[in-house]
Structures are given as structure tokens and as C-alpha cells.
Design a protein around this motif. Structure first.
Motif, PDB file in Angstrom:
ATOM      1  N   ALA A  90       0.835  -1.202   0.000  1.00  0.00           N
ATOM      2  CA  ALA A  90       0.000   0.000   0.000  1.00  0.00           C
ATOM      3  C   ALA A  90       0.872   1.256   0.000  1.00  0.00           C
ATOM      4  N   PHE A  91       0.238   2.367  -0.382  1.00  0.00           N
ATOM      5  CA  PHE A  91       0.913   3.660  -0.344  1.00  0.00           C
ATOM      6  C   PHE A  91       0.832   4.166   1.098  1.00  0.00           C
ATOM      7  N   VAL A  92       1.937   4.109   1.823  1.00  0.00           N
ATOM      8  CA  VAL A  92       1.933   4.471   3.238  1.00  0.00           C
ATOM      9  C   VAL A  92       2.827   5.688   3.437  1.00  0.00           C
ATOM     10  N   VAL A  93       2.217   6.797   3.845  1.00  0.00           N
ATOM     11  CA  VAL A  93       2.997   8.016   4.046  1.00  0.00           C
ATOM     12  C   VAL A  93       3.612   8.037   5.438  1.00  0.00           C
ATOM     13  N   ASP A  94       2.814   7.581   6.423  1.00  0.00           N
ATOM     14  CA  ASP A  94       3.293   7.646   7.809  1.00  0.00           C
ATOM     15  C   ASP A  94       4.387   6.625   8.032  1.00  0.00           C
ATOM     16  N   ILE A  95       5.311   6.987   8.896  1.00  0.00           N
ATOM     17  CA  ILE A  95       6.355   6.035   9.255  1.00  0.00           C
ATOM     18  C   ILE A  95       5.795   5.111  10.324  1.00  0.00           C
ATOM     19  N   PRO A  96       5.820   3.798  10.079  1.00  0.00           N
ATOM     20  CA  PRO A  96       5.198   2.873  11.036  1.00  0.00           C
ATOM     21  C   PRO A  96       5.894   2.932  12.387  1.00  0.00           C
ATOM     22  N   GLY A  97       5.093   2.865  13.454  1.00  0.00           N
ATOM     23  CA  GLY A  97       5.656   2.945  14.798  1.00  0.00           C
ATOM     24  C   GLY A  97       5.777   1.600  15.465  1.00  0.00           C
ATOM     25  N   GLY A  98       5.341   0.542  14.811  1.00  0.00           N
ATOM     26  CA  GLY A  98       5.425  -0.776  15.419  1.00  0.00           C
ATOM     27  C   GLY A  98       4.981  -1.826  14.431  1.00  0.00           C
ATOM     28  N   PRO A  99       5.112  -3.107  14.799  1.00  0.00           N
ATOM     29  CA  PRO A  99       4.809  -4.178  13.847  1.00  0.00           C
ATOM     30  C   PRO A  99       3.325  -4.325  13.522  1.00  0.00           C
ATOM     31  N   PHE A 100       2.456  -3.553  14.187  1.00  0.00           N
ATOM     32  CA  PHE A 100       1.040  -3.691  13.877  1.00  0.00           C
ATOM     33  C   PHE A 100       0.561  -2.608  12.912  1.00  0.00           C
ATOM     34  N   ASP A 101       1.391  -1.557  12.703  1.00  0.00           N
ATOM     35  CA  ASP A 101       0.973  -0.457  11.844  1.00  0.00           C
ATOM     36  C   ASP A 101       1.096  -0.849  10.376  1.00  0.00           C
ATOM     37  N   PRO A 102       0.221  -0.304   9.541  1.00  0.00           N
ATOM     38  CA  PRO A 102       0.385  -0.573   8.113  1.00  0.00           C
ATOM     39  C   PRO A 102       1.722  -0.034   7.630  1.00  0.00           C
ATOM     40  N   ALA A 103       2.375  -0.804   6.810  1.00  0.00           N
ATOM     41  CA  ALA A 103       3.705  -0.396   6.358  1.00  0.00           C
ATOM     42  C   ALA A 103       4.010  -1.062   5.036  1.00  0.00           C
ATOM     43  N   THR A 104       5.075  -0.601   4.419  1.00  0.00           N
ATOM     44  CA  THR A 104       5.604  -1.289   3.260  1.00  0.00           C
ATOM     45  C   THR A 104       7.034  -1.687   3.617  1.00  0.00           C
ATOM     46  N   ALA A 105       7.720  -2.352   2.712  1.00  0.00           N
ATOM     47  CA  ALA A 105       9.095  -2.765   3.010  1.00  0.00           C
ATOM     48  C   ALA A 105      10.003  -2.201   1.932  1.00  0.00           C
ATOM     49  N   LEU A 106      11.287  -2.191   2.208  1.00  0.00           N
ATOM     50  CA  LEU A 106      12.224  -1.551   1.276  1.00  0.00           C
ATOM     51  C   LEU A 106      12.131  -2.128  -0.147  1.00  0.00           C
ATOM     52  N   PRO A 107      12.187  -3.459  -0.312  1.00  0.00           N
ATOM     53  CA  PRO A 107      12.079  -3.968  -1.689  1.00  0.00           C
ATOM     54  C   PRO A 107      10.732  -3.645  -2.326  1.00  0.00           C
ATOM     55  N   VAL A 108       9.669  -3.614  -1.517  1.00  0.00           N
ATOM     56  CA  VAL A 108       8.357  -3.294  -2.079  1.00  0.00           C
ATOM     57  C   VAL A 108       8.315  -1.825  -2.499  1.00  0.00           C
TER      58      VAL A 108
END
Lengths: 269, 437, 460
Positions: B373-391
Motif C-alpha cells: 500500500a501507499f503508506v505516508v506515515d512512518i510505522p511505529g510498530g509491527p502492527f501499523d500498516p507499512a511497506t518494506a524496502l524492496p516493495v
């Protein structure tokens, strides 16, 4: 006396006046389908060195490993018959082999010190058995064990160095020190000198003779001279059978069985 | 007669045979050289591609670490920011800050009066200037009413011009007009437009605007996913290896486990993604796009590698060590934990690091579980929506803007940097603690 | 969620258990560990296990099933009109409830149903979590007390602790099996649901693939076409191109490295080739799409060929480069393990090095090499990112490498990325494709591993 030479397990054993420490009756060992040890009866007495001799594959090492249940570790090995340590069944289901091995120590064919410091090598056993409550007590045990193994003078200043850095003979004496640190009652030695040079061998043999004062020792050896030098009693194994057992001196001078004679005179083996 | 011919033909025969032999030998040696050349050529082909790949990526990516910035004298006009004069935080947060920056541009280029000109002029500035100015005011409301020298990000198009990716001559229908190019030249001449180190690239999350987009969100997403992966796969992998190598009896059940592990090591990664989607998202209802789920999937993927490496390391510890400890009365578990495992640890760690490096570069399974997903916010923990570097690399590679190509390459450089560090650590570990028994 | 403090509290309790157990054992033994069956630490672990394991098991169970449970309860609380909604809309509604309860707006004013459900959802969450805290903490304390009470001098604490550790080891080792079961089950279940909508024969042998039309269920001709042959053909074409690049290059590199290269060259080249294997596939994909595909298109147009910008050739070529190190390192291992006596026999007859390699070493190493090639082929078929980024989306049935084709993995990704209803044939088709992919790669792997193992046994 004459009669038991031919059929060792059918007759009562000579008991001497000494105290029997380990006694084996009708011990058989199977590896899968193979019968590696056949109906062995043998008594090993306190403060004596008992030597087990015989050609390769005769079952002497197998028998030795039964005494502290090292055979448990080999898959498919099964032991039948009875083995008693001070009248207690070694193969009792209730007996924890771990506690047994604290009472029956072992020294192996090739010196196998842990890749740790000399101190740690000796201290490991007392530590896992909770034999020392304080560091001082532990130091005490380590020092006396090294002393008894005749190694203290050589390594006093480098206890923190790796045990694998010692010479072969020193390594083997370290392994002996490690074994006696848990104050066992019996020490099993599986060809302890086969990887050593003659000078180191002489030292270890001397040590074995001294250790006899405090421990019951059972030693497997390839060398008949060694058996003659260090042991008081000798048992000759052949193809998984105990052929003959007796006072070492007697056995080497007047063997009763033709196989024994053949082996000691070097006709086979 | 017959004798004669024999004596005559014999030497010629021998010579012919020798000639034939020589020719044959020459041919054989030529074949030998050809064969050898094929081998060298193959290696050269492979290495050429490797070199090409690195030069392309680095050549395209290194410019992204610098970013064009405009240095402007901005008047923090109270009428624009806080007309009521109350310094109400609500009012300060919603003011139109970019108008301030646009005003100072207007002061620089008073000739831009038409609507079209002003739109083109405003396009020189990044929309991120708004945020920048707001932060300044919120940090220090005192500056309202003063004029400050402010460094603001230029737009991506300006950046491309400055870096030479867009030509200095306007093209019909191009992204940058002649007018804008003239302004850019003017600003550069005045030292008001220059390249600076692109800190935003390392501190910002994703953005639709290339000049504002950063990799921190993706890096943190990868970090949390890897945290989950390490926390689960290392203990489980080592435990499995210990069980199979030291405790397990040899029977059908352990055979089955072994066959399973070997096959899992070769299952395509996307299938693990499907597993994650069906089991973790659909069955357990875990949150979509969360690094937690990504970590779980990557755990399952890296377990076989860790197990296989750990078993090899345990197997390499000589049995004499086990016998020595057992002979002293150590229990089986004590033998393993006190002696075998510490000795096997360098090998196990090497294998684990390599497995984690693979997991860090893995993309396909993460697409399946929605870490795309397009995630602008920086995730604060493993439960937050996030993307990964290769993605993130995959997402940016798809973006049409020219400026994203450079950022994609830069993100790849960062990813390869992480992987290189991990692999080097693994190599050092192996070299340093390798023990020959 | 206040999960972290709870976990920390449980961990603290567990470590308290350790010290209490250890202390009690030592007191009972009069301060000397010699009077105990096991070392004092084992009594500590004994109590800690009693304290920690039940509590953490409860916590894990709660983590795994709480979302499902809460969701079901909230769904049941919805008014019948909402419950009657079709599956997809119900999902959206539930999403809205969750978002609203989490304090985030969903872009529109929430309806009354949503507000009520969200309140219920929040209350369920809070009471559930409070119950968890109370239950797990009291369980931990009870376990601690129980474990401590059981301690006496002759307690075989070490045996108990070791048994617990062994159980943990055994459970760990079954995870691999459960992973496989999980893969097979999830693929199989969804595929069966897919095959209820689309007959397997049509899927496996149909020549037309256009799942896109199936999005709008109310449209005419909405059934879509799910004939997967073009995908299989595309996958095969790209894998074939990859293998034609990788096999000769990889094999000849391996031969050179194993037989000719001086050790200094080997020491440099081997790790460099392994770097190729360590590069993430997304990087290869970017390289293929950005550099290789435009290059091929441009050089094609110079030669008067029309090369699609997403040609099979570009994807296959780059995939081939990615696979080179697999083939070269596996073949290298196999070639070096061919016994030297075989080579010496051949040299003794006056054969040159290349003749020996071609006629003795390679035939002897062939099974191993074949195994390596099969593993590489399975890798190529399952590779995703390169084809997603460099191959096309349109399902063309063609053998022309200059045209765009699509693959099984590309379709899985396009079908599943983005928000979709989970139950449409379109998304289920991805699982059917996954099942085919899994089966094919599994067969290749099993055969390859078998061949390689047979080979190893021959020379080890």
C-alpha cells in the motif's frame, strides 16, 4: 581353578578377599541383529586395575561402555544380563544414567579436551553435579584433580589457556584430571595411550598405577605389555566372548586357553 | 619389384601418417583452446552483466542523494498566517504557508504577472515547502512578521533540470517550459538554487511528489518485519536443527520432516505469500499490510535455510566432544547446550544472517499480504500498516515520473548496502571462528 | 493495545518464579547444592516454567483468536438488514466499524448502525483485554505458587525441565510439516471453491484468459474467461529463454572454474558469481524494465524487428542471468566431486583436458548437473518479481520471444494486489494458479533432489 578356564560363565568366579566393585553376569549386547557381546561374566575389584585385552572387534570396548551406559547413545544397541555397581543394578530403569556416569568416569582413546581453558575443562564436571558451593571450593577441586593427575606442575601458570593447546600426553592427563574431578568410584579407560608417544605413555601408565589407590580402574588396551605393566587382573576377549580371566601375572606366564596363548605369543591379533 | 615399392612407400607412409597425426593433434589442441575459451567467455558474460547491473543502478541512483533547494528570503506575513493575531495553534496549523514562499518568488520575478506565468513560477517550488514553513512557525511563532532566509525544496522538475536529466533547451510538450528554464538559470546564477545533501530521502516516508519521497517508512517496515523474523526463525530453526541432529530417532516421522524441510527450501516465494494471505489474514484475521504478518511469512520462508545451515554446523562438531561431556555425567541437553551448540554457533549465525539477507530482499510474498500500500506515515510498530524496502523499490519503479527512476535506484543502493553489510558480517564470522577439527 | 506491558509483567513474574524456586531449593538443602538431586538453577527453571508456560499459552491463544471472535460477535449484533448484505459489502461495513472504533474517519459520515456496532466493538475489545490481563496474571501467580510448593530435595527438577525443553524442540521441528500442510490446505480449499465456479478442464485446457471482466458481477458476459493455457505457455517461454541463457553460461563457467581456473582466479570469481545470486529479484526486475527491455526494443527497431517493450525476451534474459549462479555453483560442486581416478584414467590414455572433461567428467557428473538444472528450472518457473516488472499482463498465446506474454506468477500478483472481494472467482483463480505452480515446482524439486542424492551416494 583349572575348571573355570574353559567355560568361564558356568562356574562360580574366583572372588579373592577383595571387595567386588562392578560385577557382570551373563551380559549380552546386540547391535540390531548382531550379537556383539556374548554372555560375559566378570568381576572388577576395588583398588585394582582390570585390563581387557583381545583382538580388534572382540567386544572389549563394547563391554567397557556398558559399565557407564555409553552404549545407550548408540541407536539400536541393547544390553541384557545384569551389571551391578556396589550391588546396585546399573541398568535399573529408575537409575538416571547421568548420575551413574558421575560415579563411573571415562577416559577415551583419543584425548578429547573441550576447546575451553584448562581450568574450565576440569571444573565442568563438578559444576554440573553441584559439587562446589563457592568458587574457592571449585578451585580446590580443580587443583587437587590436576595434582592427582600429575599435571599441576606443568600447567599451574596457564590455567586460563586452552586445553587443546597442550601436548597429546598432557591432554590425556587433563582428561584424566577432568574425570577424577567428579570423584568417581570407577574409572573406565578406553585404550588411553593408543594416540600417545612412548614417553607420554609411560607417564600415563605411572599415573594409572597411582590412581589405583583411590579408584577402581578398568582399562581396555591393545598392548599386552601395557596390560602386563599396569594391571592386576586381565580378561581376554575373543569374538564377543570372554575366553579367560585371571591374575595378570599368571595369565601371561601360564595361559590356560589355547586362544589366549595364541594371542599373547603374537600368533594372531 | 614388390620389395622396391615397399621400401619406397614405407617412409612416405610414415611421413603421411606423421602428417596426419600432426594435423589431428593440431585439431585436438585447437578444440582444447576453443573449449577453454568458451569457459572464459561464459564467466566474462556473467561478470559483464554483474558490472552492467551495478554501473546502471549506481549511475542512475547516486544523484538522488543530492537534492535541489531554493534559498529564499521569506517574509512571514502576519496577515497571511495569523490575521487575527491570536497565535491560536489551530490557525497556525491551517494557514496557507506556501503562499509566503510564492510571494517571495513573485518578488524575485515581478515580470510574471499572467496567471499562466505565475502557475509556472509556483511550479518551481515543491509543495513540501508548505510543511517546511509551517514547522518553522510552529517551532518559533516569534518569527511571524520578520523576514528569514529559508532553504526550501525545489520541485522535482527543477531538480531534474539542475541534475541535467532534463535538457536546458525547452522541448515542445516537455515538462519544463523555456520560461521556467530561464528562471532556473537566473536562480542558479544568483546562488539561490543549488544541490544539497538530501536528508529528506532518509527521514521521510513515501510521497506522491518525488522530491519529498523518502525511504524511512519502508526501512522501518522492513526493520519491524525482520525483527519478527529474527525473533521467531532463529530460535525455532535452531531448535529444529538440534532436535533433528541430536535427539531425533531415525524413523519415518523424522524422514518426513527432513523431506519437508528440503522441499520447502525450494517452494517459490509467492506460494508463501498465498499461504500468508489465506492463513494469517483470512483465517486469523491479523491486520493487513502489517510488518507482523510480513515477518511471519518471511519466518516460514527462512526457516528451511536456517535449519539446513544449523544442522550442517552441528554435524561438524566432532562426536568426541559429545562423548567427553557424556562421560562426565552431563545429560544430553547439557551436552548440547554447554558444548555442541556454542561450538556450532558461528556456523549457525552465518547461516542465519544469510537467510535473513535473503528475507530482507524478498518482495513477492509481501505483495500478497498487502504490504504494497501507499503508506505516508512512518510505522511505529509491527502492527501499523507499512511497506518494506524492496516493495518500495517495486512501487517507485512503477511510477511514471523521471525523478522516481533516480530514487528507485538510490533505494536499491541502500538495500544492496544493507545486504552487503550482512553478508560481510557473515563472511567475517565464518573466517574468524572457522574451526578445523 | 497495551500488550507490551502485559508481556513484560509476565516475564517479570516468570523471573521472580526462577529466583523463588532456586532460593527455596537451596534453603531446603541447607545451602549446599550437594544435597539436591539437580543443580539449584533447575529448581528455578522448574518454577519459572510452571509460572510462564500456561500464562503465555493463554496469551498466544487470545492473540490468535481474539480478532475472529470479536468480529463474529459484532457481526451477530448487527441488525438483520445489515446482516443480509452481500459478503463484500458486509466486509466493507466491518472495516468501517473497525476504522471508526479506532478513531479514524472512513471518508464519510458513519451511519447509526456503524456507530452502534463500533461502540459494541470497543466495549468488547476493552472487556476482553481486561479479562485477559486478569486471567493470565492470576494463572501465572497460581502456577508460581503450585510449582514452588512441589519443590523438595529429591524432586528431579532437571529431568522435568529437560523434558519441557525437549517438547519445545519437538514442536519446533513439526513447524516445517505444518507449513507444508498449511500451504496445501489453503491452496486446495480456495482452488476447490474456484473449481465450483469454473470447471477444472476449462481452467487447465482453455485457451482464453481474461479475468478482468469478472469484476462487475452484474454485467453481461461477466463470467470472465479462465483458460490458463496462455499463462502456462508464457511461463514456459520465459523459463525456456532463461534456461537457454543460464545453462550454457552456468555450465561452462562451472567447468572452467572446476577444471581450468588457477586458484587465485577461482578465489575472486566464485564469490563474484555468488553476488549475482544474492541480489534481490526486485533489483533484477528494475534492471530488466529500465535497461534491458528498452535496449532490446531499440536494437530491434534498428534491425527492423518489432520488439514489444515488455517482450518475453527481456524478462527471460534477465531471469537467465539471475539463475546462472545456481547452475554454476551446483555444477561446480558436482564436477569437483567426480573422483580423480576417472580423470587420471583418461589422461593416461593420452586424452587432452577438454576430451577428458567432455567424455569422462561430464558423463559421470551428468545426473548431478541434471538435478541442478531441474532445480534452476523450478526457480525460473516460480520467479515472480522479474516477470511482474518486465513481462506483460496480456495473455497472448505465442511462441514469439519478441512479443509480450504473461506468466502464472504475474497473474497471481495482478489478481491479488489491491483491495478485492476475497470470494470472487477472480481472486480464487489466483489460488488455483498457485496450486498448479506449487505442484509443478514440487515435482521438479522432488525429482531433482532425488537425482542429486542418488548421485552423491554413488561417489561419497
Amino acid at each position: 581353578m583349572n575348571s573355570f578356564a574353559n567355560t568361564p560363565h558356568s562356574k562360580p568366579l574366583e572372588t579373592d578377599r577383595r571387595m567386588v566393585k562392578v560385577s557382570a553376569r551373563d551380559v549380552c549386547v546386540r547391535y540390531g541383529d548382531k550379537l556383539a557381546l556374548k554372555h560375559v561374566d566378570l568381576d572388577m575389584e576395588c583398588n585394582q586395575v582390570t585390563a581387557l585385552i583381545g583382538p580388534s572387534g572382540c567386544g572389549k570396548s563394547t563391554f567397557l561402555r556398558c559399565i557407564n551406559r555409553m552404549n545407550d547413545l548408540i541407536e539400536g544397541a541393547s544390553v541384557s544380563g545384569s551389571l551391578m555397581l556396589d550391588g546396585q543394578d546399573i541398568y535399573d530403569r529408575e537409575l538416571d544414567p547421568v548420575l551413574l556416569r558421575a560415579r563411573v568416569g571415562m577416559v577415551f582413546q583419543k584425548p578429547n579436551p573441550f576447546p575451553k581453558s584448562i581450568y574450565e575443562n576440569v571444573a565442568y564436571g563438578p559444576r554440573i553435579h553441584g559439587m562446589a558451593n563457592t568458587r574457592d571450593e571449585l578451585d580446590e577441586i580443580v587443583m587437587t584433580s590436576l595434582e592427582k593427575a600429575g599435571l599441576l606442575a606443568e600447567v599451574k601458570d596457564r590455567l586460563e589457556e586452552s586445553g587443546t593447546g597442550l601436548s597429546g600426553g598432557q591432554q590425556q592427563r587433563l582428561c584424566i584430571a577432568r574425570a577424577i574431578a567428579v570423584s568417581p568410584e570407577v574409572i573406565l579407560m578406553d585404550e588411553p595411550c593408543s594416540a600417545l608417544d612412548p614417553i607420554a605413555t609411560a607417564k600415563v601408565e605411572e599415573l594409572i598405577d597411582e590412581l589405583r589407590q583411590n579408584f577402581t580402574i578398568v582399562i581396555v588396551t591393545h598392548s599386552m605389555q601395557q596390560a602386563a605393566r599396569v594391571s592386576q587382573k586381565t580378561a581376554f576377549f575373543h569374538l564377543g566372548e570372554l575366553i579367560e580371566v585371571g591374575e595378570t601375572e599368571e595369565m601371561f606366564t601360564t595361559p590356560r586357553h589355547s586362544l589366549t596363548q595364541g594371542y599373547i605369543t603374537g600368533r594372531f591379533g | 619389384m614388390t620389395e622396391m615399392s615397399q621400401t619406397v612407400t614405407a617412409p612416405t607412409d610414415a611421413a603421411a601418417r606423421k602428417a596426419r597425426q600432426d594435423a589431428r593433434l593440431r585439431k585436438r589442441h585447437a578444440a582444447e583452446r576453443r573449449f577453454r575459451a568458451l569457459g572464459i567467455a561464459s564467466i566474462i558474460i556473467a561478470l559483464t552483466f554483474l558490472g552492467l547491473l551495478f554501473t546502471t543502478i549506481i549511475g542512475k541512483g547516486y544523484t538522488a542523494f543530492m537534492q535541489s533547494h531554493l534559498t529564499l528570503e521569506v517574509y512571514f506575513d502576519p496577515a497571511e498566517i495569523d490575521p487575527a493575531g491570536t497565535r491560536d495553534p489551530q490557525a497556525l496549523a491551517t494557514a496557507n504557508y506556501i503562499a509566503l514562499a510564492r510571494q517571495s518568488l513573485q518578488d524575485l520575478f515581478p515580470e510574471a504577472t499572467s496567471r499562466n506565468d505565475r502557475r509556472q513560477m509556483n511550479a518551481l517550488l515543491s509543495v513540501g515547502a508548505d510543511l517546511e514553513l509551517r514547522r518553522m512557525v510552529e517551532a518559533n511563532p516569534e518569527i511571524i512578521g520578520t523576514t528569514q532566509r529559508v532553504v526550501l525544496p525545489a520541485s522535482a522538475d527543477v531538480d531534474m533540470v539542475v541534475k541535467g536529466h532534463i535538457g536546458r533547451d525547452a522541448v515542445e510538450g516537455g515538462r519544463v517550459s523555456q520560461q521556467q528554464l530561464d528562471w532556473i538559470a537566473h536562480l542558479e546564477a544568483q546562488d539561490m538554487l543549488a544541490l544539497q545533501f538530501n536528508t529528506r530521502f532518509f527521514t521521510a516516508g513515501d510521497s506522491r511528489e518525488p522530491e519529498l519521497a523518502g525511504i524511512k517508512g519502508a526501512v522501518m517496515g522492513s526493520f519491524y518485519a525482520m525483527l519478527v523474523t529474527v525473533a521467531l526463525s532463529f530460535p525455532l530453526g535452531v531448535a529444529t536443527a538440534i532436535y533433528l541432529e541430536e535427539f531425533a530417532p531415525k524413523n519415518r516421522w523424522t524422514d518426513l520432516i527432513e523431506v519437508n524441510i528440503n522441499n520447502l527450501a525450494a517452494v517459490p516465494s509467492i506460494v508463501f505469500g498465498l499461504l500468508g494471505l489465506a492463513v494469517f489474514l483470512q483465517f486469523f484475521n491479523l491486520p493487513r499490510s502489517a510488518p507482523l504478518v510480513g515477518g511471519l511469512v518471511l519466518t516460514l520462508m527462512s526457516l528451511p535455510t536456517i535449519i539446513i545451515a544449523s544442522r550442517a554446523a552441528l554435524k561438524a562438531v566432532p562426536p568426541s566432544i559429545r562423548q567427553a561431556a557424556t562421560g562426565l555425567g552431563a545429560s544430553k541437553l547439557q551436552v548440547v547446550l554447554h558444548h555442541v551448540l556454542p561450538l556450532a554457533m558461528p556456523g549457525i549465525l552465518t547461516g542465519t544472517i544469510i537467510a535473513l539477507a535473503q528475507a530482507l530482499g524478498e518482495t513477492a510474498p509481501l505483495l500478497m499480504i498487502g504490504m504494497v500500500a501507499f503508506v505516508v506515515d512512518i510505522p511505529g510498530g509491527p502492527f501499523d500498516p507499512a511497506t518494506a524496502l524492496p516493495v518500495q523499490i517495486f512501487l517507485w519503479a512503477d511510477a511514471p515520473e523521471r525523478a522516481f527512476v533516480e530514487r528507485t535506484s538510490a533505494a536499491i543502493i541502500v538495500l544492496l548496502g544493507f545486504l552487503a553489510v550482512m553478508n560481510i558480517v557473515a563472511i567475517i564470522l565464518r573466517k574468524k571462528f572457522e574451526r578445523r577439527w | 493495545m497495551q500488550l507490551l506491558p502485559l508481556v513484560i509483567a509476565l516475564l517479570v513474574l516468570t523471573s521472580i518464579g526462577y529466583y523463588l524456586g532456586r532460593g527455596r531449593a537451596l534453603t531446603m538443602a541447607g545451602g549446599s547444592s550437594r544435597n539436591l538431586h539437580s543443580l539449584p538453577g533447575y529448581y528455578g527453571f522448574y518454577v519459572a516454567l510452571w509460572c510462564g508456560i500456561p500464562a503465555f499459552l493463554v496469551l498466544a491463544a487470545w492473540l490468535a483468536f481474539e480478532p475472529t471472535l470479536v468480529r463474529a460477535l459484532v457481526m451477530n449484533s448487527l441488525p438483520p438488514s445489515a446482516q443480509a448484505l452481500p459478503e463484500g459489502e458486509l466486509r466493507l461495513l466491518m472495516n468501517e466499524v473497525r476504522q471508526f472504533a479506532g478513531g479514524r474517519s472512513y471518508g464519510r459520515e458513519p451511519s447509526e448502525i456503524v456507530i452502534a456496532a463500533a461502540e459494541y466493538y470497543t466495549s468488547l475489545k476493552t472487556t476482553g483485554f481486561a479479562a485477559l490481563i486478569v486471567f493470565s496474571l492470576s494463572l501465572a501467580v497460581a502456577g508460581l505458587a503450585w510449582g514452588r510448593k512441589r519443590i523438595h530435595q529429591q524432586l528431579r527438577a532437571r529431568v522435568s525441565v529437560e523434558r519441557a525443553v525437549k517438547v519445545f524442540l519437538i514442536i519446533s521441528s513439526t513447524i516445517a510439516v505444518f507449513t507444508t500442510i498449511g500451504i496445501v490446505m489453503s491452496l486446495l480449499f480456495e482452488s476447490i471453491r474456484f473449481f465450483q465456479a469454473v470447471p477444472p478442464m476449462e481452467f487447465l485446457f482453455g485457451l482464453n484468459w481474461s479475468p478482468q471482466t469478472a469484476i462487475r458481477a452484474d454485467q453481461v458476459g461477466s463470467s470472465g474467461a479462465f483458460g490458463a493455457v496462455p499463462l502456462f505457455a508464457g511461463t514456459l517461454l520465459i523459463s525456456l529463454i532463461a534456461m537457454t541463457v543460464a545453462v550454457p553460461v552456468g555450465l561452462f563457467s562451472a567447468i572452467y572454474m572446476a577444471e581450468y581456473a588457477p586458484s587465485r582466479v577461482r578465489a575472486v570469481v566464485k564469490p563474484l558469481l555468488e553476488v549475482l545470486a544474492g541480489i534481490p529479484t526486485v533489483v533484477y526486475g528494475f534492471f530488466a524494465a529500465l535497461t534491458v527491455a528498452p535496449f532490446l526494443r531499440d536494437s530491434g527497431s534498428v534491425l527492423g524487428l518489432s520488439v514489444a517493450s515488455e517482450s518475453a525476451l527481456a524478462a527471460g534474459l534477465v531471469m537467465g542471468i539471475m539463475i546462472i549462479p545456481f547452475i554454476s555453483s551446483l555444477s561446480d560442486d558436482v564436477i569437483t566431486s567426480v573422483p580423480h581416478s576417472l580423470r587420471q584414467g583418461s589422461y593416461g590414455l593420452g586424452a587432452t583436458k577438454s576430451e577428458t572433461i567432455r567424455q569422462v567428467v561430464i558423463p559421470a557428473a551428468l545426473p548431478g548437473i541434471v538435478g541442478g538444472v531441474l532445480l534452476a528450472a523450478s526457480r525460473a518457473i516460480g520467479e515472480t518479481m522479474i516477470v511482474v516488472m518486465a513481462a506483460g499482463l496480456a495473455a497472448n498465446l505465442t511462441a514469439n520471444p519478441f512479443e509480450a506474454v504473461t506468466t502464472v506468477t504475474v497473474q497471481i500478483v495482478t489478481l491479488l494486489v489491491g483491495d478485492q472481494e476475497f470470494d470472487s472467482p477472480k481472486t480464487l483463480a489466483a489460488f488455483a494458479l498457485g496450486l498448479v505452480l506449487f505442484c509443478v515446482t514440487l515435482v521438479l524439486n522432488v525429482v531433482a533432489l532425488h537425482v542429486v542424492r542418488k548421485y552423491r551416494e554413488k561417489y561419497d
